[in-house]
Design a protein around this motif. Structure first.
Motif, PDB file in Angstrom:
ATOM      1  N   ILE A 146      33.983  38.308  24.261  1.00 40.17           N
ATOM      2  CA  ILE A 146      35.363  38.614  23.881  1.00 40.17           C
ATOM      3  C   ILE A 146      35.490  40.136  23.789  1.00 40.17           C
ATOM      4  O   ILE A 146      34.740  40.774  23.047  1.00 40.17           O
ATOM      5  CB  ILE A 146      35.726  37.953  22.540  1.00 40.17           C
ATOM      6  CG1 ILE A 146      35.615  36.420  22.670  1.00 40.17           C
ATOM      7  CG2 ILE A 146      37.127  38.357  22.089  1.00 40.17           C
ATOM      8  CD1 ILE A 146      35.746  35.680  21.354  1.00 40.17           C
ATOM      9  N   PRO A 147      36.403  40.734  24.530  1.00 42.64           N
ATOM     10  CA  PRO A 147      36.484  42.205  24.568  1.00 42.64           C
ATOM     11  C   PRO A 147      36.705  42.815  23.181  1.00 42.64           C
ATOM     12  O   PRO A 147      37.433  42.264  22.354  1.00 42.64           O
ATOM     13  CB  PRO A 147      37.684  42.475  25.482  1.00 42.64           C
ATOM     14  CG  PRO A 147      37.824  41.241  26.301  1.00 42.64           C
ATOM     15  CD  PRO A 147      37.401  40.105  25.419  1.00 42.64           C
ATOM     16  N   VAL A 148      36.059  43.955  22.962  1.00 40.56           N
ATOM     17  CA  VAL A 148      36.308  44.709  21.736  1.00 40.56           C
ATOM     18  C   VAL A 148      37.654  45.407  21.862  1.00 40.56           C
ATOM     19  O   VAL A 148      38.233  45.511  22.947  1.00 40.56           O
ATOM     20  CB  VAL A 148      35.195  45.752  21.480  1.00 40.56           C
ATOM     21  CG1 VAL A 148      33.865  45.075  21.311  1.00 40.56           C
ATOM     22  CG2 VAL A 148      35.146  46.777  22.617  1.00 40.56           C
ATOM     23  N   THR A 149      38.146  45.913  20.741  1.00 42.20           N
ATOM     24  CA  THR A 149      39.407  46.646  20.754  1.00 42.20           C
ATOM     25  C   THR A 149      39.165  48.093  20.362  1.00 42.20           C
ATOM     26  O   THR A 149      38.078  48.477  19.933  1.00 42.20           O
ATOM     27  CB  THR A 149      40.439  46.012  19.808  1.00 42.20           C
ATOM     28  OG1 THR A 149      39.945  46.089  18.457  1.00 42.20           O
ATOM     29  CG2 THR A 149      40.687  44.560  20.163  1.00 42.20           C
ATOM     30  N   ASN A 150      40.195  48.893  20.504  1.00 36.36           N
ATOM     31  CA  ASN A 150      40.132  50.317  20.209  1.00 36.36           C
ATOM     32  C   ASN A 150      40.856  50.579  18.901  1.00 36.36           C
ATOM     33  O   ASN A 150      41.965  50.106  18.703  1.00 36.36           O
ATOM     34  CB  ASN A 150      40.801  51.099  21.356  1.00 36.36           C
ATOM     35  CG  ASN A 150      40.511  52.578  21.285  1.00 36.36           C
ATOM     36  OD1 ASN A 150      40.868  53.234  20.317  1.00 36.36           O
ATOM     37  ND2 ASN A 150      39.897  53.119  22.320  1.00 36.36           N
ATOM     38  N   GLY A 151      40.221  51.311  17.988  1.00 39.97           N
ATOM     39  CA  GLY A 151      40.868  51.596  16.716  1.00 39.97           C
ATOM     40  C   GLY A 151      39.923  52.252  15.743  1.00 39.97           C
ATOM     41  O   GLY A 151      38.892  52.816  16.127  1.00 39.97           O
ATOM     42  N   GLU A 152      40.255  52.178  14.457  1.00 38.58           N
ATOM     43  CA  GLU A 152      39.432  52.800  13.423  1.00 38.58           C
ATOM     44  C   GLU A 152      38.158  51.995  13.225  1.00 38.58           C
ATOM     45  O   GLU A 152      38.184  50.770  13.109  1.00 38.58           O
ATOM     46  CB  GLU A 152      40.206  52.889  12.111  1.00 38.58           C
ATOM     47  CG  GLU A 152      39.457  53.660  11.032  1.00 38.58           C
ATOM     48  CD  GLU A 152      40.275  53.854   9.773  1.00 38.58           C
ATOM     49  OE1 GLU A 152      39.786  54.537   8.859  1.00 38.58           O
ATOM     50  OE2 GLU A 152      41.396  53.299   9.697  1.00 38.58           O
TER      51      GLU A 152
END
Length: 398
Positions: A146-152
């Motif tokens: 499951i793709p990771v996301t971009n953020g803090e």
């Protein structure tokens, strides 16, 4: 919906484990039976009591203790799907190597069901060649990442490596378990949202459609195994549509062009968008300045998407239209059904409080070509979408 589905949730040592509580709650709420398996280090981040309470099943951590042996083989065979969320860098490496030094790894190696993993780590770790190599190995074994996301991130930095949100993971699980669903192998086109008809580079004519109804229909079709293309008008907010192809448009003409190109290859078409009936005859190249006390615009009709698709429709295709009415509602809806050559018309009225634009609820009546009508009480738009999709399935499998 995940009614009757059995899911093993694996939890490893990562700060993102706090999200697992929400994931377990969402899975149970969606009808799944959930059993949680944790590594010892995961218990440093979230308690077994929390996950056991939410899953309504005892959490497993130890492969064996003085009084019992955890039957990892049976647990691996019990599940319809296993998801490891979060997946730490350490457990990823062990899975890639085929190591088996804890219960979670034993269950993973014994699993006969699809296995999904949701990695969680800091950006530099996520981008390390060793991690990329391990992920490639994991996928080569048939696992789904499951793709990771971009953020803090936990480090305080911003970048890639955040575990996917629980709602995203839920959507992915629903899709995975629906591939053998009643619409498996079918292709569906759905439209949603408003259209904006430009007056000049600054101004436009539009409507209050949020796109919520069409988006929920697209999700419901996808959950039942259909391959879905969503032609989406200009809507606001962050919309998560995992596995659904989204074609964003702005004007009625752009939506018409997209739909007439896509529909001939589809099995299902659901025209839920609130398309403008008229568009300005001319669009100014520069901003129109305020001058006279009155200002008039000339409009021309837009192309009727539903009617044109009705003209293209083959016998093996199902076409659904919407009728948002304020008066003579049933008469207008039935006339639209015939005039547009649709198979179903979904009527909703702006006279019903809580229905129509901007609301999270809707109240509908569905009319079909055989003269049948089905009335439904006020429901969430998600539940309404399910009613509409069930009506489509009934036609397809008639």
């Amino acid at each position: 919906m995940l009614n009757g589905k059995k899911i093993v949730v694996g939890v490893t040592g990562s700060i993102a484990a706090y999200k697992t509580a929400t994931l377990v709650r969402l899975l149970v709420k969606d009808g799944a039976e959930v059993k949680v398996v944790m590594t010892k280090s995961a218990a440093d981040f979230i308690t077994p009591l929390t996950l056991g309470t939410l899953s309504k099943n005892e959490v497993s951590i130890e492969l064996f203790d003085e009084s019992a042996w955890a039957n990892h083989v049976m647990l691996g065979r019990w599940a319809d799907l296993m998801v490891i969320a979060p997946l730490s860098c350490n457990t990823l490496a062990k899975m890639a190597a085929g190591a088996c030094d804890n219960l979670l790894l034993a269950v993973y190696l014994s699993a006969t069901c699809p296995v999904y993993v949701a990695p969680a780590m800091d950006e530099d770790m996520w981008k390390h060649p060793a991690v990329k190599s391990n992920l490639t190995k994991l996928e080569s074994y048939g696992n789904k990442v499951i793709p990771v996301t971009n953020g803090e991130l936990a480090s305080g930095l911003f970048g890639e490596g955040r575990m996917a949100e629980p709602e995203q993971i839920l959507d992915i699980i629903r899709t995975a378990l629906a591939k053998k669903g009643s619409l498996s192998g079918k292709k569906a086109l759905v439209t949603a949202g408003p259209t904006y008809e430009a007056i000049d580079p600054v101004r436009f004519v539009g409507n209050h459609s949020s796109g919520k109804m069409g988006i929920e229909i697209a999700k419901s079709l996808h959950e039942k195994g259909a391959d879905v293309i969503l032609v989406l008008g200009p809507v606001s907010g962050d919309i998560q549509l995992n596995g659904i192809k989204v074609n964003r448009v702005e004007s009625a003409q752009e939506m018409y062009n997209a739909c007439t190109t896509i529909f001939p290859a589809m099995d299902i078409g659901v025209m839920a968008a609130a398309v403008a009936d008229y568009t300005p005859v001319e669009k100014a190249d520069i901003k129109i300045k305020k001058a006279d006390s009155t200002w008039s615009l000339n409009f021309k009709k837009t192309q009727d998407i539903l009617k044109n698709l009705g003209g293209l429709k083959k016998d093996n295709q199902v076409l659904v239209g919407f009728a948002l009415e304020t008066n003579n509602e049933e008469v207008n809806a039935k006339n639209k059904l015939q005039d547009k050559n649709a198979d179903l018309i979904v009527l909703n009225s702006l006279n019903d409080a809580g229905a129509g634009f901007g609301h999270d609820t809707n109240k509908i009546t569905i009319f079909d070509r055989k003269g049948n009508e089905s009335r439904f009480d006020m429901k969430s738009k998600k539940a309404v979408a399910e009613d509409i999709v069930q009506a489509i399935i009934k036609i397809i499998h008639a």
